[in-house]
Write a protein that holds these residues in place. Structure first.
Motif, PDB file in Angstrom:
ATOM      1  N   ARG A 162      -7.484   5.148  -5.308  1.00 29.76           N
ATOM      2  CA  ARG A 162      -7.204   4.142  -6.329  1.00 29.76           C
ATOM      3  C   ARG A 162      -8.426   3.233  -6.446  1.00 29.76           C
ATOM      4  NH1 ARG A 162      -3.762   7.362  -6.339  1.00 29.76           N
ATOM      5  NH2 ARG A 162      -1.495   7.093  -6.325  1.00 29.76           N
ATOM      6  N   LEU A 184     -10.787   1.149   2.829  1.00 36.42           N
ATOM      7  CA  LEU A 184     -11.374   0.389   1.732  1.00 36.42           C
ATOM      8  C   LEU A 184     -12.846   0.756   1.606  1.00 36.42           C
ATOM      9  CD1 LEU A 184     -11.293  -2.054  -0.322  1.00 36.42           C
ATOM     10  CD2 LEU A 184     -12.002  -3.475   1.636  1.00 36.42           C
ATOM     11  N   THR A 214       1.757   1.626  -3.529  1.00 35.27           N
ATOM     12  CA  THR A 214       0.562   1.888  -4.322  1.00 35.27           C
ATOM     13  C   THR A 214       0.175   3.354  -4.293  1.00 35.27           C
ATOM     14  OG1 THR A 214      -0.310  -0.349  -4.006  1.00 35.27           O
ATOM     15  CG2 THR A 214      -1.908   1.371  -4.515  1.00 35.27           C
ATOM     16  N   THR A 268      -5.169   3.580   5.304  1.00 32.43           N
ATOM     17  CA  THR A 268      -5.890   3.216   4.085  1.00 32.43           C
ATOM     18  C   THR A 268      -7.301   2.758   4.416  1.00 32.43           C
ATOM     19  OG1 THR A 268      -3.859   2.603   2.912  1.00 32.43           O
ATOM     20  CG2 THR A 268      -5.925   1.711   2.059  1.00 32.43           C
ATOM     21  N   LEU A 314       0.810  -1.211   0.000  1.00 36.88           N
ATOM     22  CA  LEU A 314       0.000   0.000   0.000  1.00 36.88           C
ATOM     23  C   LEU A 314       0.844   1.262   0.000  1.00 36.88           C
ATOM     24  CD1 LEU A 314      -2.865  -1.100   2.431  1.00 36.88           C
ATOM     25  CD2 LEU A 314      -2.974  -0.858  -0.055  1.00 36.88           C
ATOM     26  N   LEU A 318      -9.108   3.132  -1.168  1.00 31.64           N
ATOM     27  CA  LEU A 318      -9.106   2.099  -2.192  1.00 31.64           C
ATOM     28  C   LEU A 318     -10.558   1.722  -2.461  1.00 31.64           C
ATOM     29  CD1 LEU A 318      -7.418   0.135  -3.951  1.00 31.64           C
ATOM     30  CD2 LEU A 318      -7.542  -1.497  -2.050  1.00 31.64           C
TER      31      LEU A 318
END
Length: 267
Positions: free
Chosen positions: A146, A98, A89, A96, A86, A121
């Motif tokens: 992303r 999700l 990324t 991060t 990550l 993400l």
């Protein structure tokens, strides 16, 4: 809000993310984060779970199609059966989050904009939504977002390492209202157990739904996971970081309920 549908067209053309790249013997650029992937890591296994979406044709605008063709290599990651780095990324070390089933991406864009210190993400299966969010990323200049266009269960299982997430957002997933279809609902004990294993201690799972029966199931399933703790007695008030969507505003005006649930990973 996501309908968790999936179009019957070839898989999205995922590609490299901004940052260091390398070139393989065929001349194809790829992220150096994947340069150590084991042989056969791109093999897509057959699903061992009931999918929460079905294959349907859905409309996609020319603008969304153009965004898919042009922007997927910049902001999307291909599904791989190897955990993401990550930090590589996103080009930084940050918490991060999700988001599963981001629909057309309006809420995702708003949250990522107001929380620039976090990485996001987003996972979605249908092309129109992915194309719409790609357009939003370009228009807003977001750098902390992303996308993976793939089944969320497989993404969490194969691409995210244990204790790698600071949070999970699941907003208005397909309620599958008929009783015989409840087995297709995304929030089920095995998946919640998997999600909890990907949370760092203190990380959270935030769900929202406008179907009371599904809210009750979410409360039961999340409450039965021993590694999670409810932050409230029952349902939670909508936190400031989750904007109220136009769909939600209309539903509330018509007297429909909306239920938020926020559970944290025990330390």
């Amino acid at each position: 809000m996501s309908t968790n549908t999936h179009t019957d067209i070839p898989a999205a053309p995922g590609g490299p993310i901004p940052g260091p790249t390398a070139t393989d013997p065929a001349g194809t650029a790829h992220s150096t984060a994947d340069s150590t992937a084991p042989s056969g890591a791109d093999t897509v296994p057959k699903p061992a779970h009931i999918r929460s979406f079905v294959h349907r044709r859905s409309h996609i605008t020319p603008g969304q199609k153009e965004a898919l063709d042009r922007l997927m290599p910049l902001w999307a990651l291909p599904y791989r059966t190897v955990p993401l780095d990550l930090q590589r990324t996103f080009g930084r070390n940050a918490p991060t989050i999700l988001e599963i089933g981001f629909g057309m991406g309006e809420t995702t864009e708003a949250i990522a904009t107001t929380r620039p210190g976090d990485n996001f993400l987003g996972v979605e299966v249908f092309n129109s939504g992915v194309g719409a969010l790609l357009k939003r990323i370009e228009a807003s200049g977001l750098q902390n977002l992303r996308i993976v266009q793939h089944d969320a269960v497989e993404v969490v299982r194969d691409m995210l390492a244990p204790q790698s997430l600071a949070g999970v957002h699941i907003y208005f997933p397909d309620p599958w209202p008929k009783a015989r279809h409840h087995k297709r609902r995304l929030v089920q004990p095995p998946f919640v157990e998997l999600l909890a294993s990907r949370l760092a201690p203190g990380g959270y799972i935030h769900c929202a739904t406008d179907w009371e029966n599904y809210a009750q199931q979410m409360l039961e399933v999340l409450g039965a996971e021993p590694s999670l703790c409810n932050t409230c007695e029952g349902y939670a008030p909508r936190p400031e970081y989750r904007p109220q969507t136009k769909f939600e505003t209309r539903g509330l005006r018509l007297g429909h309920g909306v239920w938020d649930l926020i559970f944290t990973r025990k330390s």
